[in-house]
Each structure stands twice: as C-alpha cells, then as structure tokens.
Design a protein around this motif. Structure first.
Motif, PDB file in Angstrom:
ATOM      1  N   GLN A  43      15.699  25.760  30.623  1.00  0.00           N
ATOM      2  CA  GLN A  43      15.983  24.361  30.891  1.00  0.00           C
ATOM      3  C   GLN A  43      17.084  23.920  29.958  1.00  0.00           C
ATOM      4  OE1 GLN A  43      12.647  21.765  31.311  1.00  0.00           O
ATOM      5  NE2 GLN A  43      13.806  19.988  30.629  1.00  0.00           N
ATOM      6  N   MET A  44      18.061  23.212  30.498  1.00  0.00           N
ATOM      7  CA  MET A  44      19.188  22.729  29.721  1.00  0.00           C
ATOM      8  C   MET A  44      19.110  21.196  29.689  1.00  0.00           C
ATOM      9  SD  MET A  44      23.131  24.073  30.048  1.00  0.00           S
ATOM     10  CE  MET A  44      23.524  23.383  31.620  1.00  0.00           C
ATOM     11  N   ASP A  45      19.179  20.625  28.499  1.00  0.00           N
ATOM     12  CA  ASP A  45      19.049  19.183  28.307  1.00  0.00           C
ATOM     13  C   ASP A  45      20.324  18.663  27.652  1.00  0.00           C
ATOM     14  OD1 ASP A  45      18.196  16.587  27.822  1.00  0.00           O
ATOM     15  OD2 ASP A  45      16.864  17.144  26.179  1.00  0.00           O
ATOM     16  N   ASN A  46      20.987  17.724  28.311  1.00  0.00           N
ATOM     17  CA  ASN A  46      22.206  17.118  27.787  1.00  0.00           C
ATOM     18  C   ASN A  46      21.883  15.675  27.439  1.00  0.00           C
ATOM     19  OD1 ASN A  46      24.747  15.839  27.489  1.00  0.00           O
ATOM     20  ND2 ASN A  46      25.699  17.405  28.748  1.00  0.00           N
ATOM     21  N   GLN A  47      21.667  15.399  26.155  1.00  0.00           N
ATOM     22  CA  GLN A  47      21.256  14.061  25.739  1.00  0.00           C
ATOM     23  C   GLN A  47      22.373  13.041  25.886  1.00  0.00           C
ATOM     24  OE1 GLN A  47      19.510  14.599  21.842  1.00  0.00           O
ATOM     25  NE2 GLN A  47      17.579  15.249  22.731  1.00  0.00           N
ATOM     26  N   PRO A  74      30.802  19.293  30.948  1.00  0.00           N
ATOM     27  CA  PRO A  74      32.060  19.753  30.343  1.00  0.00           C
ATOM     28  C   PRO A  74      31.868  20.610  29.094  1.00  0.00           C
ATOM     29  CG  PRO A  74      31.679  17.458  29.809  1.00  0.00           C
ATOM     30  CD  PRO A  74      30.588  17.852  30.756  1.00  0.00           C
ATOM     31  N   GLU A  75      32.893  21.419  28.820  1.00  0.00           N
ATOM     32  CA  GLU A  75      32.928  22.169  27.568  1.00  0.00           C
ATOM     33  C   GLU A  75      32.919  21.169  26.415  1.00  0.00           C
ATOM     34  OE1 GLU A  75      36.381  24.630  27.733  1.00  0.00           O
ATOM     35  OE2 GLU A  75      35.490  25.997  29.176  1.00  0.00           O
ATOM     36  N   GLY A  76      32.288  21.559  25.335  1.00  0.00           N
ATOM     37  CA  GLY A  76      32.177  20.678  24.177  1.00  0.00           C
ATOM     38  C   GLY A  76      30.910  19.844  24.183  1.00  0.00           C
ATOM     39  N   SER A  77      30.130  19.889  25.260  1.00  0.00           N
ATOM     40  CA  SER A  77      28.881  19.125  25.335  1.00  0.00           C
ATOM     41  C   SER A  77      27.805  19.765  24.473  1.00  0.00           C
ATOM     42  CB  SER A  77      28.366  19.071  26.782  1.00  0.00           C
ATOM     43  OG  SER A  77      29.241  18.366  27.612  1.00  0.00           O
ATOM     44  N   GLN A  78      27.105  18.935  23.716  1.00  0.00           N
ATOM     45  CA  GLN A  78      25.948  19.384  22.946  1.00  0.00           C
ATOM     46  C   GLN A  78      24.754  19.454  23.894  1.00  0.00           C
ATOM     47  OE1 GLN A  78      25.667  20.102  19.604  1.00  0.00           O
ATOM     48  NE2 GLN A  78      27.800  19.700  19.174  1.00  0.00           N
ATOM     49  N   VAL A  79      24.026  20.549  23.867  1.00  0.00           N
ATOM     50  CA  VAL A  79      22.866  20.721  24.743  1.00  0.00           C
ATOM     51  C   VAL A  79      21.702  21.320  23.960  1.00  0.00           C
ATOM     52  CG1 VAL A  79      24.203  20.979  26.870  1.00  0.00           C
ATOM     53  CG2 VAL A  79      23.663  23.005  25.521  1.00  0.00           C
ATOM     54  N   GLY A  90      22.671  23.931  21.147  1.00  0.00           N
ATOM     55  CA  GLY A  90      23.855  24.703  21.478  1.00  0.00           C
ATOM     56  C   GLY A  90      25.022  23.819  21.867  1.00  0.00           C
ATOM     57  N   LEU A  91      26.140  24.449  22.046  1.00  0.00           N
ATOM     58  CA  LEU A  91      27.379  23.790  22.431  1.00  0.00           C
ATOM     59  C   LEU A  91      27.971  24.574  23.589  1.00  0.00           C
ATOM     60  CD1 LEU A  91      29.565  21.645  21.513  1.00  0.00           C
ATOM     61  CD2 LEU A  91      30.642  23.535  20.308  1.00  0.00           C
ATOM     62  N   ILE A  92      28.342  23.870  24.646  1.00  0.00           N
ATOM     63  CA  ILE A  92      28.980  24.542  25.772  1.00  0.00           C
ATOM     64  C   ILE A  92      30.410  24.889  25.364  1.00  0.00           C
ATOM     65  CG2 ILE A  92      29.778  24.328  28.167  1.00  0.00           C
ATOM     66  CD1 ILE A  92      27.445  22.366  28.624  1.00  0.00           C
ATOM     67  N   VAL A  93      30.704  26.186  25.279  1.00  0.00           N
ATOM     68  CA  VAL A  93      32.042  26.633  24.887  1.00  0.00           C
ATOM     69  C   VAL A  93      32.803  27.251  26.060  1.00  0.00           C
ATOM     70  CG1 VAL A  93      31.460  26.920  22.455  1.00  0.00           C
ATOM     71  CG2 VAL A  93      31.204  28.852  24.021  1.00  0.00           C
ATOM     72  N   TYR A  94      32.111  27.435  27.168  1.00  0.00           N
ATOM     73  CA  TYR A  94      32.742  28.020  28.353  1.00  0.00           C
ATOM     74  C   TYR A  94      32.021  27.489  29.582  1.00  0.00           C
ATOM     75  CZ  TYR A  94      33.814  31.434  31.989  1.00  0.00           C
ATOM     76  OH  TYR A  94      34.184  32.027  33.163  1.00  0.00           O
ATOM     77  N   ARG A  95      32.797  27.131  30.592  1.00  0.00           N
ATOM     78  CA  ARG A  95      32.210  26.719  31.866  1.00  0.00           C
ATOM     79  C   ARG A  95      33.096  27.215  32.995  1.00  0.00           C
ATOM     80  NH1 ARG A  95      33.017  20.909  33.283  1.00  0.00           N
ATOM     81  NH2 ARG A  95      34.773  21.756  34.388  1.00  0.00           N
TER      82      ARG A  95
END
Length: 130
Positions: A43-47, A74-79, A90-95
């Motif tokens: 499960q991925m949660d983007n606050q 988007p890239e750079g999102s904290q999740v 984590g941090l999205i570094v690639y999409r």
C-alpha cells in the motif's frame, strides 16, 4: 557477520542522503544495493495528496524498491509504503506512466530515514524471498 553490519550501516546512511532531481537526468542506474525480484502486495500512502493506493512490489533492496500502482504521483513525492507489518518512508525518485489505460504506473522508491529496526526487518524479508 561484518558484511551484514557494514551493509546495514551503509543502508542507514543512504536513507538519510538527499535526493537531487538532476540525478534522474543522468540516465544511469543509481542503485546502491542489489535488488531482489519479489512480488508482494503493498500500500502506498501520499500524505501530501491525502491519497492511498494499492500496489504490487516488483523488487526490493535495503535502499529502495520498485513497485507498480494504478496512480500517477510525481517524482519527488514523499510516500509511506506498507507491506505486511513493515511501514517505510520513501521518496519517489522514478516514475514511468502507464502506456495503456489498463496498465499501472511503475515507480522507483528510495527509502528515507530508516531506523535500525526497520532495516533488520527489511533485510530479513529480503533474505526470506531471495
């Protein structure tokens, strides 16, 4: 034994390093740790967006993970990524967006600020699945 301790120390240090968006433009694999192919639901949660999404883990390492999910963040999102009882920042570094409507987007997540307990649980999960 020493390799395990040094690997945990390196993962701890790596999880505290800042990510530069310019790194994505270099076009090379920036992975520090070997990833293990693994397929488990997550499960991925983007606050920031206040959204959650179900996904599936594709690969996993002490430094990050690859996953697919039916959202386009988007890239750079904290999740926060949860699989089983393990919840990691984590941090999205690639999409890579889905090419067709029925496909899911692919993500590369760099773990952020992992504690020793989380690293030990993560290493145990990786060893069980490899």
């Amino acid at each position: 034994m020493f390799r395990g301790i040094s690997e945990l120390f390196l993962a701890h240090k790596h999880s505290r390093e800042a990510w530069e968006p310019k790194q994505a433009l270099l076009g090379k694999d920036r992975r520090v740790f070997q990833r293990v192919a693994i397929q488990i639901p997550c499960q991925m949660d983007n606050q920031f967006f206040g959204l959650e999404s179900q996904g599936s883990t594709v690969n996993l390492s002490l430094g990050g993970m690859g996953l697919v999910a039916p959202v386009s963040w988007p890239e750079g999102s904290q999740v926060k990524v949860a699989f089983g009882t393990l919840v990691l920042n984590g941090l999205i570094v690639y999409r890579r967006d889905a090419a067709a409507l029925n496909e899911e987007s692919r993500y590369g997540i760099k773990f952020q600020k992992l504690g020793l307990t989380d690293l030990l649980k993560l290493r145990k999960l990786i060893k069980e699945k490899s």
